[in-house]
Structures are given as structure tokens and as C-alpha cells.
Design an enzyme around this catalytic site. Sequence first.
Site, short mmCIF file in Angstrom:
data_model
loop_
_atom_site.label_atom_id
_atom_site.label_comp_id
_atom_site.label_asym_id
_atom_site.label_seq_id
_atom_site.Cartn_x
_atom_site.Cartn_y
_atom_site.Cartn_z
CB CYS A 188 2.84 38.07 11.16
SG CYS A 188 2.94 39.04 9.67
NE ARG A 205 5.71 36.09 16.03
CZ ARG A 205 6.60 35.14 15.80
NH1 ARG A 205 7.44 34.80 16.75
NH2 ARG A 205 6.65 34.53 14.64
CD1 TRP A 227 7.66 42.35 9.23
CD2 TRP A 227 7.60 43.73 10.98
NE1 TRP A 227 8.78 43.13 9.20
CE2 TRP A 227 8.77 43.99 10.25
CE3 TRP A 227 7.34 44.49 12.13
CZ2 TRP A 227 9.67 44.97 10.63
CZ3 TRP A 227 8.25 45.45 12.50
CH2 TRP A 227 9.39 45.68 11.75
CG ASN A 258 3.57 33.19 12.29
OD1 ASN A 258 3.00 32.66 13.24
ND2 ASN A 258 4.63 32.64 11.74
N GLY A 259 4.55 34.66 8.95
CA GLY A 259 5.58 34.18 8.02
C GLY A 259 5.26 34.58 6.60
CD GLU A 289 27.51 47.13 10.62
OE1 GLU A 289 27.60 48.32 10.25
OE2 GLU A 289 26.66 46.74 11.44
CE LYS A 305 26.08 47.44 14.84
NZ LYS A 305 25.43 47.43 13.56
CD GLU A 324 24.99 50.95 17.21
OE1 GLU A 324 25.54 50.16 16.42
OE2 GLU A 324 23.80 51.27 17.12
CG HIS A 376 49.28 55.18 3.56
ND1 HIS A 376 50.44 55.42 2.86
CD2 HIS A 376 48.64 54.18 2.89
CE1 HIS A 376 50.50 54.62 1.81
NE2 HIS A 376 49.42 53.86 1.81
CE LYS A 378 16.53 48.63 15.26
NZ LYS A 378 17.87 48.05 15.07
C1 F6R Z 1 23.86 50.94 13.79
C2 F6R Z 1 22.59 51.36 13.25
C3 F6R Z 1 22.52 52.68 12.56
C4 F6R Z 1 21.49 52.61 11.41
C5 F6R Z 1 21.28 54.02 10.81
C6 F6R Z 1 20.35 53.98 9.65
O1 F6R Z 1 23.77 49.70 14.41
O2 F6R Z 1 21.61 50.69 13.39
O3 F6R Z 1 23.76 53.08 12.07
O4 F6R Z 1 21.95 51.74 10.45
O5 F6R Z 1 20.79 54.88 11.80
O6 F6R Z 1 19.11 53.46 10.02
P1 F6R Z 1 18.11 52.83 8.95
O7 F6R Z 1 18.75 51.60 8.42
O8 F6R Z 1 16.87 52.56 9.73
O9 F6R Z 1 17.93 53.86 7.90
#
Ligand code: F6R
Length: 601
Positions: free
Chosen positions: A2, A29, A77, A103-104, A476, A480, A483, A499, A596
Site C-alpha cells: 500500500c 505500491r 494492496w 500502509n503495511g 529455480e 531464472k 528466463e 546418468h 508477468k
Molecule cells: C518465473 C516466473 C514464472 C511464474 C509462473 C506462474 O520467474 O515468474 O515461472 O512463476 O508463470 O505464475 P504465478 O505464480 O503468478 O501463478
Amino acid sequence: MCGIFGIVTSKEQPLGELLTAAARRLMYRGYDSVGAATLRDDGTIDLRKDVGRVDAVAEKYNFSEMVGRRGITQLRWATFGEPSQVNAQPHIDSDGDIVGAHNGNVVNNFKLRQQFIAEGLTVRSENDGESCVHAVEHYVNKGYDFVDAIRLAYGDLAGDYAFVIGHARDDRLYAIKKGSGLVVGLGEDADGQPFTCVSSDLPSILPLTRRIVRIQDDEIIILWPDHVELLSVKDGQRIEREPEIVTQSMDAVQKGGYPHFMLKEIHEQPQVARELLHLLNEASEVNTFIEQARKARNLYLLGCGTSYHACLLGAVYFAQIAGRAAIPVLAPQFIRQYAPAVNHEDLGVFVSQSGETKDVLSALQVAEKRGMTAIGIANVIGSTLTKAAACWLPLGCGYEISVPATKTFTNQVVTFLYLAYRLAGLDSPPLEGIPDLMEQTLEMTAPQMEALAGEINSWNDLYCLGYGATYPIALEGALKLKEITYAHCEGMLSTEFKHGPLSAVSDGYPVLFAAPPDDVPLIVSGINEVTCRGGRAIVIGEEDARLRGEASDVIALPKAGPAISPLLAVLPLQLLSYYMSVRRGYDPDFPRNLSKTLTVD
Ligand code: F6R
């Protein structure tokens, strides 16, 4: 997260446009709801607020016609309390002559609301910002002056937050903070008239003035049009602090001084983990999860991408810490592999940063049709997942702008770790050290990862290996890397490397290992298989002579033990991918081809 903004001017004037512009600059925010309040010379408060984005709400409610000498705006938020008009901020007290916004998170909100209702105060919403206002009202009703009432309220409000508050019948605003940021600005308007303002962050202040004062915890700030007064919450003593002049560009300020949102969000991880732990300690939804998980026949953990990696680690934690088997599964695969076999005796935890991922929502739909109970873990509260699930837990990360998930992943892992300890019967999971350990990890590893990024940047093919609790971390880290560097990086169980994939190793070939502290001998075997073929084995793990003796490079983590160490190991991998991406001339915040929020099949 927020955002709040408040302004005090020297005469009554139109403030609506100014508040709308300030809110727009705080949108990063939060954007679930927005509100504005002006305090007028006739002692009335004009309050307008609703669910939606700034421009839409401002237009619908004609913010532009709002007039006052003082004004407050807030961007929400949502964490607890769904996005709704009544939960939108600012809030007024019982008789409508005090207005405030925060906020918070006020983590004892539930208890405070019950207390205020019992006292006969008019509690209109579930929102913790309203509790800030009633906490002050509570002491005003007992006869305390306004400043003392705020100081006492501060002692009652637990959590990480900042709030701004004003009384209809005076000419000031007051603000206070605990944990969260709070900055004050002092300036002059176009007519040379003085004003002061306060906000959770600089972007809303800098277009108005660059003379600012940063507020610390345990301080209360009183804003007049031409000056501010800073007092200690503890004893009411005056604190002297000269304003500073901010010279950074607006873009740099929005990124918190970092060149990219990704780096900012990586460095926010300790703070959001701290706030999440406070939230979890107070969340009644944790008990709901424990009850359901204890009686469930099968427990499924579902997500996609990074969120799936958190599910994989969650399953390791549930087994290792609570002795409870859980089945981690990619959400779309659940539909074919498990859905035909689930029923009302089963429990699913659906994990998603956005709460809008179609693959997750489709699995949820199928699961609910089969009668399975669904619990959500999401960052965007008010998202479809939080509405569709029987109950949900917030990740409390605030807006994650950068496409690669960083802080939302670590808070997903912290949530699972917390739930595993609670499932094991521990009322107070021993996790309070996590934020400091994360800070130490970032400090210890950042220079090394920046240098390493330069050394291995020419490779377009890498492996990232882990075992046990670090296997999901290896996946993970690899995600990254691919990606945002566009290199091919495969995450794998370290024991699987021999293997087949071992054939890729040639002179200097980089293989990253995330070493769990309890399985160093096994990791050492993997390291030797790489180094004896001329490969470069780069190990991330707690300081250990066996790793030092065998690996080509050791990225040392602070001592944290087998549960927390894997969580720390992801931080240097995030940093490595960030630095490699930047070296390659890419924008890590917006990698090509990606979005995103993935609302498609
Ligand atoms: C990678 C990334 C994606 C998301 C995936 C699921 O950095 O962000 O792999 O994790 O698209 O997204 P959410 O978590 O929003 O369901």
C-alpha cells in the site's frame, strides 16, 4: 504494501488533482482500491473511495472537485480484508471527525477490531487501516490530546506499517511509522506559499519538492504548512533533523536507487520475509490449513513455473519437518494425473503470485468439481484465486514489477516452511532469524556473483544441480538463468547428472551446485565427477572444508541449518542470473516473449 500520501497547505484550495497525481505515482505500491479525503476549513471531511485504479476511481467520484487545506490519499494492496469500497482507505473514526490511512500490516488487527467493537466504536470494515484510526480515537475518547493519543496508539498497533492521520478541527496532519518507510517533504507551491507533505515513498513527493526528511521508527511527525516537528514516541521529546536535498532522477527513485526492479526486489526479500512472518503469526487461516491438512487423505501442492518450485520445496519441508507426505504437481498435469482420483477427503494448496494463472485456475476448477478443498497462497489478494479458494494466505510482498519472480518465491518458501513447523506441532516456528540471514547472504555473495557472471558469461549452456531440499532451488536457479540470460540452463537432481548429462562437460564447463548442509559428501561426489573432466564446479553452500577442498569455486552462505540454508541458496542464483543478463545487454525486468501474468492455456 500500500501507499499513503498527505499534504498540509496554508489555505483552503482545490486539492483533488494534486492528490490524484500523488496517488498515480504510488500505484506501483498497490492498485486494488484508492481513496482521497480532504479536511476543509468548515471542519468537515470530504471522503471518496472505491475499488479500482486511480484514474477510474478519481473520475467516477470527481476527485477534481475536492477542496481543502489538508488532504490524504491511499492506494491499497490488499492483504487481509478483500478489496471493496468499505475496506478502501482512508477511514474515518466513529463520529467522522478523524480521518487516516495506513500502509503495511497491523498484525493484531483482528484482536483490536474486537476490542473497538466491544467499546462501542463504529467499526465499518475489516481493514487494519481503520484500526489505526480507532486506536487513536480510543485514547482521544479517554481525554488524551491528539499527539499523546497517537503515541499511545502506536504502542497498541503491532506489525510493520506507516500511517497518516488528521483531525477535522485543527490545521495539521500527523504521521508515524514502524518498520515501513516514511518520508516528509517541505516545499513551496507555484504562488510561493509553503506546504509540507508526507508519503510512504519519494515518487509522490519529488515532483512537488526535493527537500525531504526521512522518518525513523518510534518518531511522530507533525506537519504544519510551513514546518514540521519531530517528536520521540517514547518521551515526547523534540528531535532535530535537518532536511536533505534529493538529487536522484525520478526513474532511479522509483527503482529505489537500483538500476532495475529485479535487483530492488532481490534486495527487498529480507524485509518482505520479516513482514510475512509477522502476518503468519497472526493469520487464523494458518489454523484452517493445519486442521484441513491433518484430516486430509492426500495433500497436493500445485503451481506453475517458479510457484511450482516453491511447491516442490514445500513437499520436502512437510515430509522432513512434519512427517507429512505431500504431492507437488504442475497444475495442468494435476488435471490428467490426479484429478480423476481425488475427492472431498483431499486437500490442495494452490500457489500463484498473480492469482490469475489460467493453468492454476483450471486445475482449481477441476479439483473443486471433484469436491476437493482448495487453499490458496497468492500475492495479489482480490485475484481470482483468492476469490475461488475456500481460504487463502497472502504472500505480503507488495507489487512485484520485474517479470522474473524473486521475492514472491522466497515468501512462498517461507510460508511452506512456517506451515511445516506448525503442522509438526510447533506454535512458534524458529524462523525469526531468516530476514537477517537473507541480508547476510546478499551482502556476502553479491560481489562474488557479479564477478562470476563476468567469468562464465560466454557459456550458453549450463547446469544447476541440487539434492533433497536444494533440488527445487537448482530448478529455480536454472529457470531464472534461462528466463533472463536466454542461455540454456538445466536444473537437475545432482545424482542424475552422471546418468547422461555428464557428457556435456568439457574444459571450463560451468556446473552450479546448491549444497544442502546435511548432504555434503554426496555433493562432493558430484563435484569430483565434473572437475576430473575439466569442468568448473561452482558450489553454493555453508562453509565446509570438504567443499573448499574439491570445488572450483565456493559461494559461502551463512550457517543456517538444513531447513533454512536451501532458501538462502536461491539468492546468489538470482544475483548471478541478474548480473549475467545485464552483461549480455538484456533488460532483466522485461525478458523477451514473457508476461508477468499468464491468463492463457
Ligand atoms: C518465473 C516466473 C514464472 C511464474 C509462473 C506462474 O520467474 O515468474 O515461472 O512463476 O508463470 O505464475 P504465478 O505464480 O503468478 O501463478
